[in-house]
Design an enzyme around this catalytic site. Structure first.
Site, PDB file in Angstrom:
ATOM      1  N   CYS A 130      -1.815  -2.120   6.960  1.00  0.00           N
ATOM      2  CA  CYS A 130      -1.883  -3.356   6.330  1.00  0.00           C
ATOM      3  C   CYS A 130      -1.031  -4.034   6.510  1.00  0.00           C
ATOM      4  O   CYS A 130      -0.450  -5.570   5.760  1.00  0.00           O
ATOM      5  CB  CYS A 130      -2.397  -2.804   5.033  1.00  0.00           C
ATOM      6  SG  CYS A 130      -4.031  -2.049   4.587  1.00  0.00           S
ATOM      7  N   LYS A 166      -6.681  -5.034  -3.047  1.00  0.00           N
ATOM      8  CA  LYS A 166      -7.812  -5.230  -1.687  1.00  0.00           C
ATOM      9  C   LYS A 166      -8.538  -4.763  -1.645  1.00  0.00           C
ATOM     10  O   LYS A 166      -8.398  -3.345  -1.710  1.00  0.00           O
ATOM     11  CB  LYS A 166      -6.536  -6.311  -0.723  1.00  0.00           C
ATOM     12  CG  LYS A 166      -5.822  -4.786  -0.545  1.00  0.00           C
ATOM     13  CD  LYS A 166      -4.696  -5.744   0.992  1.00  0.00           C
ATOM     14  CE  LYS A 166      -4.239  -4.617   1.517  1.00  0.00           C
ATOM     15  NZ  LYS A 166      -4.696  -3.349   1.965  1.00  0.00           N
ATOM     16  N   ASP A 193       0.696  -1.381  -0.121  1.00  0.00           N
ATOM     17  CA  ASP A 193       0.038  -0.229  -0.058  1.00  0.00           C
ATOM     18  C   ASP A 193       0.984   1.510  -0.490  1.00  0.00           C
ATOM     19  O   ASP A 193       0.296   2.286   0.514  1.00  0.00           O
ATOM     20  CB  ASP A 193      -0.923  -0.489   1.662  1.00  0.00           C
ATOM     21  CG  ASP A 193      -2.309  -1.144   1.398  1.00  0.00           C
ATOM     22  OD1 ASP A 193      -1.532  -1.500   0.454  1.00  0.00           O
ATOM     23  OD2 ASP A 193      -2.337  -1.062   1.915  1.00  0.00           O
ATOM     24  N   HIS A 227     -10.910   0.696  -3.052  1.00  0.00           N
ATOM     25  CA  HIS A 227     -12.053   0.836  -2.212  1.00  0.00           C
ATOM     26  C   HIS A 227     -13.114   0.899  -3.214  1.00  0.00           C
ATOM     27  O   HIS A 227     -13.365   3.009  -3.826  1.00  0.00           O
ATOM     28  CB  HIS A 227     -12.673   1.627  -0.627  1.00  0.00           C
ATOM     29  CG  HIS A 227     -11.615   0.780   0.583  1.00  0.00           C
ATOM     30  ND1 HIS A 227     -11.442  -0.054   0.448  1.00  0.00           N
ATOM     31  CD2 HIS A 227     -10.219   1.783   0.660  1.00  0.00           C
ATOM     32  CE1 HIS A 227      -9.925  -0.694   1.719  1.00  0.00           C
ATOM     33  NE2 HIS A 227     -10.086   0.650   1.979  1.00  0.00           N
ATOM     34  N   ASP A 269      -4.204  -0.956  -1.661  1.00  0.00           N
ATOM     35  CA  ASP A 269      -5.664  -0.338  -0.981  1.00  0.00           C
ATOM     36  C   ASP A 269      -6.731  -0.368  -2.351  1.00  0.00           C
ATOM     37  O   ASP A 269      -6.274   1.038  -2.620  1.00  0.00           O
ATOM     38  CB  ASP A 269      -5.295   0.540   0.513  1.00  0.00           C
ATOM     39  CG  ASP A 269      -6.110   0.012   1.492  1.00  0.00           C
ATOM     40  OD1 ASP A 269      -6.718  -1.023   1.576  1.00  0.00           O
ATOM     41  OD2 ASP A 269      -6.866   0.934   1.762  1.00  0.00           O
TER      42      ASP A 269
END
Ligand code: VGL
Ligand code: ZN
Length: 225
Positions: free
Chosen positions: A171, A126, A24, A68, A66
């Protein structure tokens, strides 16, 4: 337990059973980003040097992002009356809510400027399920849904992973602990990670837990190729 209390392992040589996981290192986690990590930008050059070492020895290099959806349930904005960094627990979400960050395809979700991703073996995204966060690169926060990374690494006969990136207490920490639970040895690179520090005890808790999980700690100057 603080970072200064961690016992370093000494020199470690990279072998062909090793993979590097760069977690990340994205714009939103840099100073000035949506979910800023203090000095998050200070680890990029060191990570690049490590990437070069792993690439020169033909080793596996995995980057995570990351990633989303805009209405992700880890965002305070998805919950009426809630603020970023407020304590919040729901299945697959918590222990705090976050500012909107790393929205799929956004500038904030892009890799940090200067990060050398060109030699990536795998880029793993993810946290894309709206109702489940995924701090770990191996297992989502429901502790059930796999990302596929363990199987990927196992199929390449990887036995040990070196972890670095952002953030130490989220993370990178959950990635390190889950790597252990999938049977990998874990080398945690202490100088190539920085914490969010929310809630305030997140770092000591993460460090204590990692010591308990028999994770090995080094600084990047102790990694030899
Ligand atoms: C992270 C909080 C929320 C991380 C990701 O990359 O450590 N932290 N989403
Ligand atoms: Zn996130």
């Amino acid at each position: 337990m603080q970072i200064e209390d961690i016992k370093l392992a000494g020199f470690i040589e990279i072998t062909d059973k090793d993979a590097l996981l760069v977690v990340d290192v994205q714009n939103d986690f840099l100073p000035g980003g949506a979910l800023p990590v203090a000095d998050g930008d200070q680890i990029i050059l060191g990570i690049n040097e490590l990437i070069s070492k792993f690439h020169d020895s033909d080793n596996i290099i995995v980057f995570t992002q990351d990633w989303h959806p805009a209405d992700h349930q880890s965002f305070a904005s998805a919950h009426l009356g809630k603020n970023p960094y407020e304590v919040f627990e729901a299945p697959g979400i918590g222990p705090v809510l976050w500012p909107d960050h790393c929205v799929q395809g956004s500038h904030g979700a892009s890799f940090a400027p200067g990060l050398q991703t060109v030699n990536a073996t795998l880029i793993l995204q993810k946290g894309f399920h709206k109702a489940i966060d995924s701090y770990s690169a191996f297992l989502e926060n429901d502790k059930t849904t796999e990302t596929g990374l363990a199987t990927f690494l196992q199929s390449l006969e990887i036995k040990r992973v070196f972890v670095c990136g952002l953030a130490l207490d989220y993370c990178v920490y959950f990635t390190a602990v889950d790597a252990r639970s999938f049977g990998f040895e874990v080398i945690f690179i202490l100088d190539l990670t920085k914490p969010v520090n929310s809630p305030p005890d997140s770092v000591p808790k993460a460090l204590q837990s990692m010591v308990g999980h028999k994770i090995t700690f080094v600084t990047s100057d102790q990694i030899l190729s």
